[in-house]
Design an enzyme around this catalytic site. Structure first.
Site, PDB file in Angstrom:
ATOM      1  N   SER A  95     -29.581  19.585  90.567  1.00  0.00           N
ATOM      2  CA  SER A  95     -29.089  20.954  90.470  1.00  0.00           C
ATOM      3  C   SER A  95     -29.717  21.834  91.562  1.00  0.00           C
ATOM      4  O   SER A  95     -29.607  21.522  92.747  1.00  0.00           O
ATOM      5  CB  SER A  95     -29.357  21.493  89.056  1.00  0.00           C
ATOM      6  OG  SER A  95     -28.672  22.698  88.838  1.00  0.00           O
ATOM      7  N   ASP A 217     -17.829  18.922  85.448  1.00  0.00           N
ATOM      8  CA  ASP A 217     -19.088  19.682  85.423  1.00  0.00           C
ATOM      9  C   ASP A 217     -18.750  21.162  85.515  1.00  0.00           C
ATOM     10  O   ASP A 217     -18.290  21.638  86.556  1.00  0.00           O
ATOM     11  CB  ASP A 217     -19.972  19.247  86.599  1.00  0.00           C
ATOM     12  CG  ASP A 217     -21.331  19.929  86.632  1.00  0.00           C
ATOM     13  OD1 ASP A 217     -21.555  20.867  85.851  1.00  0.00           O
ATOM     14  OD2 ASP A 217     -22.168  19.521  87.453  1.00  0.00           O
ATOM     15  N   HIS A 245     -23.648  18.470  83.503  1.00  0.00           N
ATOM     16  CA  HIS A 245     -24.425  18.812  84.694  1.00  0.00           C
ATOM     17  C   HIS A 245     -25.689  17.969  84.831  1.00  0.00           C
ATOM     18  O   HIS A 245     -26.433  18.151  85.791  1.00  0.00           O
ATOM     19  CB  HIS A 245     -24.797  20.309  84.616  1.00  0.00           C
ATOM     20  CG  HIS A 245     -25.305  20.883  85.891  1.00  0.00           C
ATOM     21  ND1 HIS A 245     -24.590  20.848  87.080  1.00  0.00           N
ATOM     22  CD2 HIS A 245     -26.481  21.519  86.174  1.00  0.00           C
ATOM     23  CE1 HIS A 245     -25.287  21.441  88.018  1.00  0.00           C
ATOM     24  NE2 HIS A 245     -26.436  21.840  87.514  1.00  0.00           N
TER      25      HIS A 245
END
Length: 267
Positions: A95, A217, A245
């Site tokens: 991320s 996602d 995610h």
């Protein structure tokens, strides 16, 4: 400063193998990599750490001024690499840590020789000609909710971020991770994460890069993966048959397979 203590650094795996650094995302800590480590430990020297303000890091080292920019988190990453004298390490960032890795590799190219990005996003807010997945109003509402009731926000957002509604234990794990983070420090990290714009930084990336996106996602839609891939010369894009995610938790087999293939190609 004792960097190992400050960032709760853990080193495991093959001490003579190439170094792989695993960097967690917002609201998480190094425990989120527990399904990845076994796939790497036999061949690689695996380095885990917590950003200051996360996990079991040294909270007294937190500075809102330093960590109000992704540069502060990149400095954490570089200092961990320096403390261990890593050379040509592969930095695996989940991320927001994917963008932290971009900055760290630019700052210390002798330390970081390749990047693997899991569900990356250089900008979460839509812009002209760019779809990040959220409007500016969406992000301001998200941050206002987080800042007014962090525990309530965690309970609401964790299942959304994780996806996989048929596996509620995954959402609960992410919620517990969020709730274990100091709310004041989490607020700083959240603003840094969701208001950042690293699109120009991608264009300066010159190390081999793997981009792992999920087929579904809501935080980093596939348009974002395509943008990251196009922006980094020579990068490789792999779309995982995964939802949510956090594929290293929800689809560890597919994630590990793609990651180890990338690592093997560098040896």
């Amino acid at each position: 400063m004792d960097i190992a203590r400050r960032n709760n650094v853990t080193v495991m795996g093959n001490p003579r193998g190439p170094a792989v650094v695993l960097a967690h995302g917002f609201g998480c800590d190094q425990n989120m990599w527990r399904l990845t480590v076994p796939a790497l430990a036999e061949e690689y020297r695996v380095v885990l750490f917590d950003y200051v303000g996360s996990g079991r890091s040294q909270a007294s080292a937190f500075s809102a001024a330093r960590y109000s920019s992704l540069e502060g988190y990149a400095q954490d990453a570089v200092e961990v690499c320096e403390a261990l004298d890593l050379r040509d390490a592969v930095f695996v960032g989940h991320s927001v840590s994917a963008m932290v890795g971009v900055l760290a590799a630019e700052r210390a190219p002798e330390r970081i020789g390749a990047l693997a990005m899991i569900a990356p996003s250089p900008r979460y807010i839509d812009d002209e000609g760019y779809r990040g997945g959220f409007s500016a109003e969406d992000i301001e509402e998200l941050l206002a909710s987080l800042e007014s009731n962090y525990l309530g926000w965690s309970a609401t957002m964790a299942p959304v971020i994780m996806g996989n509604a048929d596996r509620p234990e995954l959402g609960r794990e992410l919620e517990n991770s969020f709730c274990a983070t100091d709310p004041d420090m989490a607020r700083v990290f959240a603003r840094t994460t969701f208001l950042s714009d690293s699109r120009d930084d991608l264009k300066r990336t010159r190390v081999p890069t793997l981009v792992l996106e999920c087929a579904h996602d809501v935080i980093a839609p596939r348009e974002v993966g395509a943008f990251v891939h196009a922006a980094i010369p020579g990068s490789r894009l792999v779309t995982l048959d995964a939802t949510g995610h956090c594929p290293h938790l929800s689809a560890p087999g597919a994630t590990n397979q793609a990651l180890t293939a990338f690592l093997a190609a560098r040896r």
